[in-house]
Design an enzyme around this catalytic site. Structure first.
Site, PDB file in Angstrom:
ATOM      1  N   ASP A  72       0.662  -1.246  -0.095  1.00 46.06           N
ATOM      2  CA  ASP A  72      -0.070  -0.136  -0.096  1.00 46.06           C
ATOM      3  C   ASP A  72       0.843   1.149   0.105  1.00 46.06           C
ATOM      4  O   ASP A  72       2.003   1.177   0.456  1.00 46.06           O
ATOM      5  CB  ASP A  72      -0.727   0.105   1.451  1.00 46.06           C
ATOM      6  CG  ASP A  72      -1.972  -1.135   1.404  1.00 46.06           C
ATOM      7  OD1 ASP A  72      -2.151  -1.533   0.294  1.00 46.06           O
ATOM      8  OD2 ASP A  72      -2.151  -1.283   2.517  1.00 46.06           O
TER       9      ASP A  72
HETATM   10  N1  URA Z   1      -1.349  -5.754   4.070  1.00 48.26           N
HETATM   11  C1  URA Z   1      -1.985  -4.555   3.907  1.00 48.26           C
HETATM   12  O1  URA Z   1      -2.681  -4.059   4.733  1.00 48.26           O
HETATM   13  N2  URA Z   1      -1.176  -3.476   3.316  1.00 48.26           N
HETATM   14  C2  URA Z   1       0.006  -4.069   2.725  1.00 48.26           C
HETATM   15  O2  URA Z   1       0.766  -3.182   2.004  1.00 48.26           O
HETATM   16  C3  URA Z   1       0.428  -5.419   2.504  1.00 48.26           C
HETATM   17  C4  URA Z   1      -0.290  -6.211   3.212  1.00 48.26           C
END
Ligand code: URA
Length: 237
Positions: free
Chosen positions: A105
């Site tokens: 993310d």
């Molecule tokens: N889980 C999440 O919530 N975000 C990420 O970037 C990776 C795994």
């Protein structure tokens, strides 16, 4: 830039340089429609047309395998519709057309693998191989043992139940705590949704491992090539 014909042929992946020299000497290579038997001949990639058994030879890119410590506020897509910085902005020295293996993310930091090897990337991302990924999540509040057990067993998120996960409470602070979470799935925003699901939203999230590949002490925004050992591990999975 001109290169020696035998190197050009080897770069196309059809033969070693030695074998390429033999093909040239045997009169099996054409450059711009003419059979060339002279070993030192230079060709201009992209301009000269080199053929073997009638087929045009196109040089392949060297395969590269990198790890990046992704900082927060970078997207892992190659282009972003909102013009936000992308992880490729941190890898401008790399000439090959690399792409991230999977996602992190925008607000998540940590280990991101990148390559131009589509086959290996697909393998690592495919759910069949169930490669575990390890995250360090700083969350609001302090979850009790029951809630941690829920995370371990699987909790309903939207339309699915998460697969069993390994969860350890690493640190309790005044208003927040730190969990290590290992999951084998990779649904969108999964760790954030899992923590939200037990009522303890994520404050910071960092990925530290993909299988046995570890971020180690690589600094934020920096990258390095994978070692031979790391690469072999990924290829053997
Ligand atoms: N889980 C999440 O919530 N975000 C990420 O970037 C990776 C795994």
């Amino acid at each position: 830039m001109e290169v020696r014909l035998q190197k050009y042929i080897a770069d196309c992946g059809i033969a070693s340089r030695r074998k390429a020299e033999e093909l040239i000497a045997e009169g099996k290579i054409q450059v711009n429609g003419e059979i060339i038997r002279t070993l030192g001949t230079k060709v201009h990639p992209g301009k000269d047309e080199v053929r073997y058994k009638g087929k045009v030879l196109i040089p392949q890119e060297k395969k590269v395998y990198l790890m990046l410590h992704k900082p927060e506020e970078y997207v892992t897509t190659v282009k972003d519709q909102f013009n936000r910085p992308t992880v490729l902005d941190l890898l401008q020295e790399i000439q090959e057309r690399i792409f991230p293996i999977g996602r992190l993310d925008y607000h998540t930091s940590g280990l991101l693998l990148l390559t131009n090897d589509g086959q290996l990337a697909n393998k690592i991302m495919h759910p069949r191989y169930k490669i575990f990924k390890t995250y360090i999540a700083t969350i609001k509040g302090i979850p009790d043992a029951g809630k941690i057990e829920k995370l371990r067993k699987g909790i309903p998120i939207e339309d699915y139940i998460t697969a069993p996960a390994s969860v350890r409470l690493l640190k309790k602070q005044k208003n927040q705590s730190v969990l290590e979470i290992q999951i084998r799935e990779g649904k969108n925003r999964q760790v954030r949704k899992m923590c939200e699901g037990i009522g303890h939203p994520v404050i910071h999230l960092k990925r530290i491992c993909i299988g046995k590949i570890s971020l180690g002490d690589l600094k934020k925004g920096e990258y390095r090539h994978l070692s031979q050992e790391e690469l072999e591990y990924l290829k053997k999975l």
